[in-house]
Design an enzyme around this catalytic site. Structure first.
Site, mmCIF file in Angstrom:
data_model
loop_
_atom_site.group_PDB
_atom_site.id
_atom_site.type_symbol
_atom_site.label_atom_id
_atom_site.label_comp_id
_atom_site.label_asym_id
_atom_site.label_seq_id
_atom_site.Cartn_x
_atom_site.Cartn_y
_atom_site.Cartn_z
ATOM 1 C CB CYS A 41 -0.898 -0.026 1.233
ATOM 2 S SG CYS A 41 -1.559 1.566 1.704
ATOM 3 C CG ASP A 55 37.922 14.591 -16.871
ATOM 4 O OD1 ASP A 55 37.628 15.496 -16.074
ATOM 5 O OD2 ASP A 55 39.071 14.427 -17.328
ATOM 6 C CG ASP A 61 36.551 19.644 -18.699
ATOM 7 O OD1 ASP A 61 37.021 20.789 -18.764
ATOM 8 O OD2 ASP A 61 37.240 18.627 -18.510
ATOM 9 C CG ASP A 112 35.738 18.851 -14.743
ATOM 10 O OD1 ASP A 112 36.297 19.946 -14.929
ATOM 11 O OD2 ASP A 112 35.835 17.899 -15.527
ATOM 12 C CB CYS A 142 0.847 1.593 4.237
ATOM 13 S SG CYS A 142 -0.881 1.065 4.289
#
Length: 702
Positions: free
Chosen positions: A15, A595, A401, A599, A18
């Protein structure tokens, strides 16, 4: 303070309402600071600071039992057959149904009204007694507007207006519907689990006594495991003996096998297709690729999509609103319309109650999103939450990038240009010493081109200048190696303009020594990735790079990228992404793909950060919202396609469910529909919505 994180399986949770109550209830326990229920996977994840694991388990079990006594809390590592519980419930329900049908049939045969009433009442209590009990318990707890209350109210109402057969029939068909719904949800869960179940069951451990089959969790770093043909590699490691072709599709989504030979690294989840591999384990079970992937995917449910949150809020107000309308429909028309019979309007109101349960929505929507996340993981795209999967539909700006993302990052020295007074060997030697301690791919290519032994003892001082290059003092000689900005900063004269490739300028004792030209190859699928994104409705593409403007623009032109921002320092990339985001409308999103080497700040700042190359960089995986298991930028378009399919199917379910409910509410109000038809429509819509939600896993990516 120690953070305790526990994951439980909620056996018997069928449910969705629930599930929401359990999540809210456990969140309210003092001492627990985080909780997420994944209805699609029947799991509960709890975190608490400074608490013992047993304390957390006891509190969770007690709270769940108070909310739904039919749900059993089980720690995830404890195995149990879910089929047994469902089979027992089904047998029990079939016996009750048979008894109710027999009593109902007998009621039609008797002539006495009193006996007829008691036979129908007996049938009703047999088939719906548990629903009545649950409704009463929930009312005592203050949880009034749920499906148990609605069905109890509707069927008791039918008895009050002497519609005994319909009261029994509606409860009977509701229970049948619940049985089918439970089976459909269970099957859907198994499909999703099977899709993502890449965890090997065992490991062949090499011991003094030979090969022993043990649990993967019992293997330690440094142990040697043996993987036979057809077996899955259980743990990350390095091949120390043997070679074989391995199927990596479970992790990367790529169907083409690759060769694993001595000295090469392999990941858990790869399947050995031929040959015998002896592998030295380099990562324990919890740190293995498979464990990280499953943890990422299964915890994705804690980050819900806006559509999921909307449906939860909608259901919270929709059901009480329909109940209020039903009450008004029952009693207002008989008061204002002459000749209107109270029993007729009460009957119409009862139809409202039957159709008011929003099960189709609150069950199918989470399944749809979880199925989408499962389909993405099978394609080698790990999405950390359904909110990110949904947000992919709004992406209008794709920012990449350059190095390692659109290009291979495998640099090679293509040309050495010494200045007057320097030889090629002297220039390359100076650059190699300057780059000795750097881990950047450019530095590795310079050292590789030099090819001779380098002694770190000769380096007296060393400094990396972020975004510029390196300063090193070698045997009393000062060496600068980096970009043109470094030369300008240090006021080095006679630096020429170079247009081709990536350039490392070198200066020795404040005198310009020359330039080393380094080339980086563009990835095979990079151009196609950019084209695919444009075809999917991405308005603009951009590339960020620390390389020279000429190099960046050359790569951008070759790939068809709209905007190129070059000569950027690491901190400049974050500022540039913020500037690009400022151009977007509030409903539009920006995606950044990197990569993962340097970054991390940009991945964290972008609306959607995507880390490429799998699970290599923990910092990148932590900062990113989506992780690509391969180095292929074309996977971005694939992720967006899956996101669009998921959204389309989710909104199909929303439109279908609300449309059918609206039709039957209108038909019921005008006295055209019956309670039988109402309960059939309610059950049917839910089953069809669940089946439709699972289509996202079966659609092939194009």
């Amino acid at each position: 303070m120690r953070l305790v994180k526990q994951e439980y399986v909620l056996d018997g949770l069928d449910c969705s309402n629930c599930a929401r109550k359990i999540e809210n209830g456990v969140k309210g326990i003092k001492g627990i600071n985080g909780c997420a229920v994944n209805f699609a996977a029947s799991t509960l994840t709890v975190s608490a600071d400074g608490k013992e694991e047993q304390w957390v388990t006891n509190k969770v079990e007690k709270k769940v039992k108070s909310i739904d006594p039919h749900v059993t809390v089980r720690q995830k590592h404890i195995k149990k057959s879910a089929d047994d519980g469902y089979r027992n419930r089904m047998v029990n329900m079939l016996i009750r149904m048979a008894a109710a049908v027999i009593l109902g049939a007998a009621a039609y045969l008797v002539q006495s009204g009193t006996i007829e009433f008691f036979l129908f009442l007996g049938a009703y209590l047999i088939i719906g007694g548990d629903i009545i009990i649950r409704a009463v318990k929930n009312i005592i707890r203050g949880q009034v507007f749920d499906e148990h209350f609605l069905m109890a109210l509707a069927t008791i109402g039918a008895f009050l207006i002497q519609q005994y057969p319909e009261g029994v029939a509606v409860m009977l068909f509701y229970q049948i519907g619940e049985l089918f719904q439970g089976a459909a949800v269970s099957r859907s869960r198994k499909s999703i689990s099977a899709l993502m179940d890449i965890r090997p069951d065992y490991a062949n451990l090499k011991t003094k006594n030979g090969i022993e089959q043990v649990s993967s969790e019992d293997v330690q770093t440094g142990d040697i495991i043996v993987v036979n043909p057809g077996e899955s590699i259980p743990l990350d490691g390095k091949v120390v003996q043997g070679s074989a072709m391995v199927d990596t599709s479970a992790l990367t989504g790529e169907s083409v096998p690759r060769k694993a030979a001595e000295g090469q690294d392999v990941m858990s989840g790869f399947i050995n297709q031929n040959g015998v591999l002896h592998i030295e384990v380099t990562k324990g079970y919890q740190e293995s690729a498979v464990s990280k992937i499953l943890d990422l995917v299964q915890n994705a449910s804690s980050r819900k999509a806006r559509t999921e949150n909307f449906i939860t809020k909608f259901a919270k107000y929709y059901t009480p609103a329909v109940v209020i309308i039903a009450v008004l429909l029952a009693f207002v028309p008989p008061l204002v319309l002459s000749g209107a019979a109270l029993s007729d309007w009460v009957y119409r109101a009862l139809i409202f109650l039957v159709i008011s349960c929003p099960c189709a929505l609150v069950v199918s929507i989470p399944l749809g999103f979880f199925g989408g996340i499962g389909a993405a993981s099978k394609a080698g795209v790990l999405v950390k939450g359904s909110n990110y999967l949904e947000a992919l539909n709004q992406v209008k700006y794709a920012v990449f990038d350059k190095t390692g993302t659109l290009t291979k990052g495998s640099f090679e020295v293509t040309e050495i240009k010494p200045a007057e007074g320097f030889t090629k060997d002297r220039l390359l030697e100076a650059a190699a010493y300057a780059e000795l301690h750097s881990q950047h791919p450019i530095a590795e290519s310079v050292r590789k081109a030099y090819g001779k032994m380098l002694s770190s003892d000769e380096i007296e001082s060393y400094e990396e200048i972020s975004g510029h290059g390196i300063f090193a003092k070698v045997n009393g000689t000062e060496i600068l190696a980096g970009n043109k900005k470094l030369m300008e900063r240090e006021q080095i004269e006679d630096v020429p303009d170079e247009n081709a490739g990536t350039i490392v300028h070198v200066a020795v004792d404040q005198r310009y020594a020359g330039a080393i030209i380094i080339a980086d190859e563009i990835k095979e699928d990079a151009a196609q990735a950019v084209a695919d994104l444009k075809s999917l409705g991405i308005k603009q593409t951009a590339m960020l790079t620390g390389d020279s403007k000429q190099t960046g623009e050359a790569v951008g032109k070759q790939l068809g990228i709209g905007e190129v921002y070059a000569e950027l320092l690491p901190q400049d990339k974050v500022a540039q992404v913020e500037a690009l985001e400022a151009k977007l409308l509030p409903s539009e999103k920006l995606i950044f793909v990197g990569d993962g080497i340097n970054d991390t700040p940009v991945l964290a700042r972008a609306d959607i950060g995507v880390a490429m190359g799998g699970l290599g960089s923990d910092a990148a995986v932590e900062a990113a919202d989506i992780v690509l298991m391969t180095d292929q930028p074309s996977k971005i378009a694939e992720a967006i396609r899956i996101a669009k399919r998921t959204r389309r199917i989710v909104w199909q379910n929303i439109g279908f469910a609300l449309g059918v409910k609206a039709i039957f509410l209108i038909l019921g109000a005008f006295g055209i529909a019956t309670m039988w038809e109402a309960v059939f429509s309610d059950v049917g819509v839910t089953l069809l919505a669940v089946a439709n939600a699972m289509r996202v896993m079966r659609l092939k990516n194009k």
